[in-house]
Structures are given as C-alpha cells and as structure tokens.
Design a protein around this motif. Structure first.
Motif, PDB file in Angstrom:
ATOM      1  N   TYR A  46       0.809  -1.220   0.000  1.00  0.00           N
ATOM      2  CA  TYR A  46       0.000   0.000   0.000  1.00  0.00           C
ATOM      3  C   TYR A  46       0.846   1.276   0.000  1.00  0.00           C
ATOM      4  CZ  TYR A  46       0.856   0.938   4.990  1.00  0.00           C
ATOM      5  OH  TYR A  46       1.434   1.234   6.201  1.00  0.00           O
ATOM      6  N   LEU A  47       2.132   1.144   0.331  1.00  0.00           N
ATOM      7  CA  LEU A  47       2.999   2.322   0.383  1.00  0.00           C
ATOM      8  C   LEU A  47       3.513   2.730  -0.994  1.00  0.00           C
ATOM      9  CD1 LEU A  47       5.015   1.310   3.550  1.00  0.00           C
ATOM     10  CD2 LEU A  47       3.539   3.308   3.379  1.00  0.00           C
ATOM     11  N   PHE A  48       3.519   1.785  -1.926  1.00  0.00           N
ATOM     12  CA  PHE A  48       4.147   2.024  -3.229  1.00  0.00           C
ATOM     13  C   PHE A  48       3.104   2.285  -4.299  1.00  0.00           C
ATOM     14  CE2 PHE A  48       5.790   0.394  -7.318  1.00  0.00           C
ATOM     15  CZ  PHE A  48       6.891   1.225  -7.458  1.00  0.00           C
ATOM     16  N   THR A  49       3.334   3.316  -5.099  1.00  0.00           N
ATOM     17  CA  THR A  49       2.496   3.575  -6.267  1.00  0.00           C
ATOM     18  C   THR A  49       3.398   3.725  -7.490  1.00  0.00           C
ATOM     19  OG1 THR A  49       2.526   5.934  -5.699  1.00  0.00           O
ATOM     20  CG2 THR A  49       0.586   4.673  -5.057  1.00  0.00           C
ATOM     21  N   GLU A  50       2.916   3.241  -8.630  1.00  0.00           N
ATOM     22  CA  GLU A  50       3.724   3.242  -9.855  1.00  0.00           C
ATOM     23  C   GLU A  50       3.701   4.606 -10.539  1.00  0.00           C
ATOM     24  OE1 GLU A  50       5.574   1.071 -11.484  1.00  0.00           O
ATOM     25  OE2 GLU A  50       5.159  -0.887 -10.590  1.00  0.00           O
ATOM     26  N   THR A  51       4.082   5.636  -9.811  1.00  0.00           N
ATOM     27  CA  THR A  51       4.222   6.964 -10.410  1.00  0.00           C
ATOM     28  C   THR A  51       5.609   7.475 -10.085  1.00  0.00           C
ATOM     29  OG1 THR A  51       3.234   7.950  -8.423  1.00  0.00           O
ATOM     30  CG2 THR A  51       1.781   7.566 -10.293  1.00  0.00           C
ATOM     31  N   TYR A  52       6.258   8.023 -11.086  1.00  0.00           N
ATOM     32  CA  TYR A  52       7.651   8.449 -10.909  1.00  0.00           C
ATOM     33  C   TYR A  52       7.853   9.946 -11.117  1.00  0.00           C
ATOM     34  CZ  TYR A  52       8.283   3.467 -11.037  1.00  0.00           C
ATOM     35  OH  TYR A  52       8.185   2.129 -10.758  1.00  0.00           O
ATOM     36  N   SER A  53       6.767  10.671 -11.347  1.00  0.00           N
ATOM     37  CA  SER A  53       6.890  12.128 -11.407  1.00  0.00           C
ATOM     38  C   SER A  53       6.982  12.649  -9.980  1.00  0.00           C
ATOM     39  CB  SER A  53       5.676  12.740 -12.108  1.00  0.00           C
ATOM     40  OG  SER A  53       4.495  12.371 -11.441  1.00  0.00           O
ATOM     41  N   SER A  71      11.731   0.583   8.039  1.00  0.00           N
ATOM     42  CA  SER A  71      11.342   1.982   7.813  1.00  0.00           C
ATOM     43  C   SER A  71      12.123   2.607   6.652  1.00  0.00           C
ATOM     44  CB  SER A  71      11.541   2.806   9.085  1.00  0.00           C
ATOM     45  OG  SER A  71      12.889   2.759   9.520  1.00  0.00           O
ATOM     46  N   ILE A  72      13.374   2.191   6.454  1.00  0.00           N
ATOM     47  CA  ILE A  72      14.163   2.708   5.325  1.00  0.00           C
ATOM     48  C   ILE A  72      13.561   2.224   4.005  1.00  0.00           C
ATOM     49  CG2 ILE A  72      16.388   2.494   4.125  1.00  0.00           C
ATOM     50  CD1 ILE A  72      17.788   2.765   6.773  1.00  0.00           C
ATOM     51  N   LEU A  73      13.134   0.963   3.965  1.00  0.00           N
ATOM     52  CA  LEU A  73      12.533   0.428   2.744  1.00  0.00           C
ATOM     53  C   LEU A  73      11.186   1.095   2.474  1.00  0.00           C
ATOM     54  CD1 LEU A  73      13.391  -3.353   3.218  1.00  0.00           C
ATOM     55  CD2 LEU A  73      14.737  -1.557   2.126  1.00  0.00           C
ATOM     56  N   GLU A  74      10.451   1.396   3.536  1.00  0.00           N
ATOM     57  CA  GLU A  74       9.191   2.122   3.378  1.00  0.00           C
ATOM     58  C   GLU A  74       9.438   3.513   2.800  1.00  0.00           C
ATOM     59  OE1 GLU A  74       6.621   0.026   6.973  1.00  0.00           O
ATOM     60  OE2 GLU A  74       7.870   1.784   7.429  1.00  0.00           O
ATOM     61  N   ALA A  75      10.538   4.124   3.213  1.00  0.00           N
ATOM     62  CA  ALA A  75      10.884   5.450   2.699  1.00  0.00           C
ATOM     63  C   ALA A  75      11.324   5.379   1.239  1.00  0.00           C
ATOM     64  CB  ALA A  75      11.985   6.057   3.566  1.00  0.00           C
ATOM     65  N   LEU A  76      12.026   4.308   0.858  1.00  0.00           N
ATOM     66  CA  LEU A  76      12.376   4.114  -0.555  1.00  0.00           C
ATOM     67  C   LEU A  76      11.114   3.966  -1.400  1.00  0.00           C
ATOM     68  CD1 LEU A  76      15.317   1.525  -0.308  1.00  0.00           C
ATOM     69  CD2 LEU A  76      15.513   3.924  -1.008  1.00  0.00           C
ATOM     70  N   LYS A 100      25.236   8.880  -1.822  1.00  0.00           N
ATOM     71  CA  LYS A 100      25.069   9.749  -2.996  1.00  0.00           C
ATOM     72  C   LYS A 100      24.283   9.095  -4.128  1.00  0.00           C
ATOM     73  CE  LYS A 100      29.351  12.254  -1.999  1.00  0.00           C
ATOM     74  NZ  LYS A 100      30.682  12.688  -2.505  1.00  0.00           N
ATOM     75  N   VAL A 101      23.808   7.866  -3.908  1.00  0.00           N
ATOM     76  CA  VAL A 101      22.968   7.192  -4.897  1.00  0.00           C
ATOM     77  C   VAL A 101      21.520   7.155  -4.403  1.00  0.00           C
ATOM     78  CG1 VAL A 101      22.521   5.043  -6.155  1.00  0.00           C
ATOM     79  CG2 VAL A 101      24.889   5.798  -5.729  1.00  0.00           C
ATOM     80  N   HIS A 102      21.344   6.606  -3.197  1.00  0.00           N
ATOM     81  CA  HIS A 102      20.011   6.510  -2.598  1.00  0.00           C
ATOM     82  C   HIS A 102      19.789   7.583  -1.534  1.00  0.00           C
ATOM     83  CE1 HIS A 102      21.188   2.263  -3.711  1.00  0.00           C
ATOM     84  NE2 HIS A 102      20.259   2.586  -4.580  1.00  0.00           N
ATOM     85  N   LYS A 129      12.349   5.026  -5.968  1.00  0.00           N
ATOM     86  CA  LYS A 129      11.109   4.281  -6.204  1.00  0.00           C
ATOM     87  C   LYS A 129      11.361   3.104  -7.156  1.00  0.00           C
ATOM     88  CE  LYS A 129       7.061   5.977  -5.885  1.00  0.00           C
ATOM     89  NZ  LYS A 129       5.752   6.630  -6.051  1.00  0.00           N
ATOM     90  N   ILE A 130      12.153   3.340  -8.183  1.00  0.00           N
ATOM     91  CA  ILE A 130      12.495   2.273  -9.127  1.00  0.00           C
ATOM     92  C   ILE A 130      13.320   1.199  -8.415  1.00  0.00           C
ATOM     93  CG2 ILE A 130      13.774   1.731 -11.232  1.00  0.00           C
ATOM     94  CD1 ILE A 130      13.086   4.658 -12.146  1.00  0.00           C
ATOM     95  N   TYR A 131      14.286   1.641  -7.632  1.00  0.00           N
ATOM     96  CA  TYR A 131      15.148   0.724  -6.866  1.00  0.00           C
ATOM     97  C   TYR A 131      14.316  -0.145  -5.920  1.00  0.00           C
ATOM     98  CZ  TYR A 131      18.754  -0.483  -3.338  1.00  0.00           C
ATOM     99  OH  TYR A 131      19.584  -1.135  -2.459  1.00  0.00           O
ATOM    100  N   PHE A 132      13.346   0.456  -5.260  1.00  0.00           N
ATOM    101  CA  PHE A 132      12.470  -0.310  -4.377  1.00  0.00           C
ATOM    102  C   PHE A 132      11.681  -1.352  -5.159  1.00  0.00           C
ATOM    103  CE2 PHE A 132       8.191  -1.114  -2.909  1.00  0.00           C
ATOM    104  CZ  PHE A 132       8.444  -1.644  -1.649  1.00  0.00           C
ATOM    105  N   ARG A 133      11.058  -0.937  -6.263  1.00  0.00           N
ATOM    106  CA  ARG A 133      10.211  -1.840  -7.047  1.00  0.00           C
ATOM    107  C   ARG A 133      10.984  -3.068  -7.512  1.00  0.00           C
ATOM    108  NH1 ARG A 133       8.998   0.255 -12.767  1.00  0.00           N
ATOM    109  NH2 ARG A 133      11.074  -0.630 -12.962  1.00  0.00           N
ATOM    110  N   GLU A 134      12.259  -2.895  -7.794  1.00  0.00           N
ATOM    111  CA  GLU A 134      13.074  -4.000  -8.319  1.00  0.00           C
ATOM    112  C   GLU A 134      13.624  -4.912  -7.232  1.00  0.00           C
ATOM    113  OE1 GLU A 134      15.996  -1.947 -10.630  1.00  0.00           O
ATOM    114  OE2 GLU A 134      14.621  -1.581 -12.320  1.00  0.00           O
TER     115      GLU A 134
END
Length: 366
Positions: free
Chosen positions: A169-176, A275-280, A301-303, A337-342
């Motif tokens: 429920y925390l993740f939505t497929e929007t990247y804007s 909580s870090i993964l939820e934030a990603l 400097k990446v995440h 968001k992309i990193y989390f989804r993968e």
C-alpha cells in the motif's frame, strides 16, 4: 500442507520484527503449501533496554512457555529471537523440544549483534548460547554482511539471505516527483537514544538557528527513560511536529508528504530497518548511518547520504547540502522508487521466504 509455528513478537508494540512476523504469517497462510500457528512473545512495555533482564520479564516469558505444546502440532518451528543471552535463552525450551522432536527449526535474525554477544560471553552462558543456536537447521539473515552472525553456529550452506520489504500500500507506480520547495523531513522509528533521535533534534535546532526553511515530522514510540528530554527538545523547535505512533494510512500520508527520511541509528540490535525500505517505496531521499545492514541497501550519494554516527553536525551538513541542491532530491526520489520496485516488494519477499522454507538443508551439507 505443512504447518509452521511462528514464535516471536507480533504487533503491538510495533517494531520491524513484529511487523515482519505479522507479514510472514499472512504470506504463509495465503500460500497453498503452508498453514500457521503463532506464539506472540511481544513484551507489552516499550523500553530502550531491549534484551535486558528483569523479574517482570522473566515471569512474562515463563508464562509464554505454557504454549510449548504447540511444538507437537507443527512441522516447522520458525523463531525470531532477540540477540542477547536472555533474548536467546528465553526461547530455550521451545528450541530444545523442537530439536528432540526433529522438527525443521529455523532462526530468522533481524540484527547484527548475535555474534558480538556470543564473543562477549564466557563459561556456562557461552556454552548454552552455542548449544541452543546450533540446534537450528536453517538460518535467515537480512543481508549478506549479516551472515557472520550465524557462522559460528551453522554451516554457511544453511544460512540464507532474505531482504526485508515494505508493504504494497505504500508504493504507487508513479515516478513524477513534485519539485521540492523546502526540506520536508520525516523520522519514523522508535524514539530511542541509539536510534539517534537526540542528534537529529539537535541538528534541526541548528537548521532553525540558520534560518533554513524546513518542516519535520517525528513519529514513533518514545522510550520512557528519554520522554522528558525529548519533549523538551521538541518544544524548542518551531518547525517540528511529533505525531505519536502512525499506522497504515497515516504512515503512507506521512511518507508521501516528506522528501527526506532520516534514521541516524547506532542501535546495537539494528539489522535492516523496514522503515528505510518504506521510505524508498515512497520516494524519499535516505539519510542514515553506515551501520549494521544499512550499507547493503543504501549507497552514499545514490540513494541518499551516509552520515557519521552520534554526530549532529554531520546530519546538519547533509540537510544544508540538500537545501542548496534541491535538484538532487528530485533525482534521487525518482530513482529510489524504481530501486524499491526492483528489490524490496512484498511479492519478492513472499516468493523468497517460501523458497527458503522449501529448501531441504539435508541436501546442503557441503
């Protein structure tokens, strides 16, 4: 269909381990291969001194041992114990009976302190600690660097890596990503000294002293021993709000609102904070310490940005840098968001835990 007995903390209080156990139970119950029972070992009083001994705790856990008969009715015993001597010993009867009955016995370690505790023990305590942990037939850790916690007790072929997750429920497929106007900072964890909360509050005070525009929201249980000092520091901040404990919709609204998530932890029991993964999942820039399993999932400097432990100036410097470089927030947010989804979805976690439970360790004695 095999029956799994899950022994460990469940909400409430809410913690990374209790949430993980709740999700493991749900995942297995919705599979076609497993059915579960559970024994909830959550101690009802939140405190910083996790793993410490007290007679109240002793009585509480002695009472839980009444449930030992459940071992007989299940094929697999899955335990998420603590990492101190008491944290392991309190599960001793469950472990020994499961071993005698030749049950599949799985330990899932949610931290990076187990091996350190073993090295610090002496005499009878060390022997008992080893005896209990060596009875497990499988071990699970949260990331590769944490395998060392189980190596003294299990063959490496029987130790598996299972990354944590954030709920769907925390993740939505929007990247804007909304163009950041100012820093919107969230801290979402228990308010304990070792989680770095005092250093964060000091850094926020310095932001205000420098007239930097920001908003911060703090959420989580407050350790009783720190309640007075934390309330005092919060009252001295004009742009910081304490929300108490947040769940589900409130948690999502909080993480969707923020663009920076901070966890300056040096907690000795830390593993890989959910909580870090939820934030990603919600596209936050991560500010965290180089501690426990965090470097396995967060690259500087990446995440986000890695700050020094117990150092409010290091936290402040990261805030000041992001305030001057808001384009970085935009870029990192989309990439996170992309990193989390993968890597950290519940679907991936569900598939991997079922795979681990189905692996026959008798064939992995090489």
């Amino acid at each position: 269909m095999r029956k799994v007995l899950i022994i460990g903390p469940f909400p409430n209080p809410m913690s990374g381990v209790s949430l993980a156990n709740k999700v493991v139970k749900k995942v297995l119950d919705h599979s076609s291969e497993f059915r579960t029972d559970f024994i909830n070992t959550s101690y009802p009083i939140f405190e910083d001194a996790i793993g410490s001994f007290s007679f109240k705790k002793l009585l509480f856990f002695l009472n839980i041992n009444i449930n030992i008969v459940k071992i007989f009715k299940n094929d697999i015993v899955y335990i998420t114990p603590g990492q101190t001597f008491f944290g392991i010993a309190k599960y001793g009867l469950f472990i020994l009976l499961a071993a005698v009955l030749r049950k599949e016995l799985i330990i899932h370690v949610h931290g990076n302190f187990l091996n350190k505790q073993y090295q610090n023990l002496k005499g009878f305590k060390k022997k008992l600690f080893y005896l209990l942990l060596s009875k497990f037939t499988k071990g699970i850790v949260l990331s590769p660097s944490l395998k060392a916690n189980l190596v003294p007790f299990l063959k490496e072929s029987k130790i598996f890596v299972l990354y944590n997750f954030a709920e769907d429920y925390l993740f939505t497929e929007t990247y804007s990503v909304e163009k950041p106007i100012k820093l919107r900072i969230t801290y979402l964890s228990n308010l304990m000294e070792e989680k770095g909360i005092l250093y964060l509050l000091d850094a926020l005070k310095e932001l205000e002293n420098k007239n930097i525009a920001y908003s911060a929201k703090i959420a989580g249980n407050i350790d009783e021993a720190l309640k007075h000092i934390i309330k005092e520091k919060l009252n001295n901040l004009k742009s910081t709000e304490y929300l108490g404990v947040v769940y589900d919709k409130e948690k999502k609204e909080l993480l969707d609102w923020s663009n920076i998530f901070i966890l300056p932890t040096f907690y000795k029991m830390e593993g890989q904070p959910i909580s870090i993964l939820e934030a990603l999942a919600t596209g936050n820039v991560i500010i965290a310490t180089n501690h426990a399993g965090i470097p396995d999932i967060i690259k500087n400097k990446v995440h986000g940005y890695i700050v020094k432990s117990k150092d409010s100036q290091s936290i402040l410097d990261s805030f000041l840098y992001l305030d001057k470089n808001k384009k970085k927030i935009e870029l990192i947010s989309k990439n996170n968001k992309i990193y989390f989804r993968e890597n950290f979805t519940l679907k991936k976690f569900s598939k991997e835990i079922i795979t681990i439970l189905n692996i026959d360790t008798k064939l992995k004695n090489i």
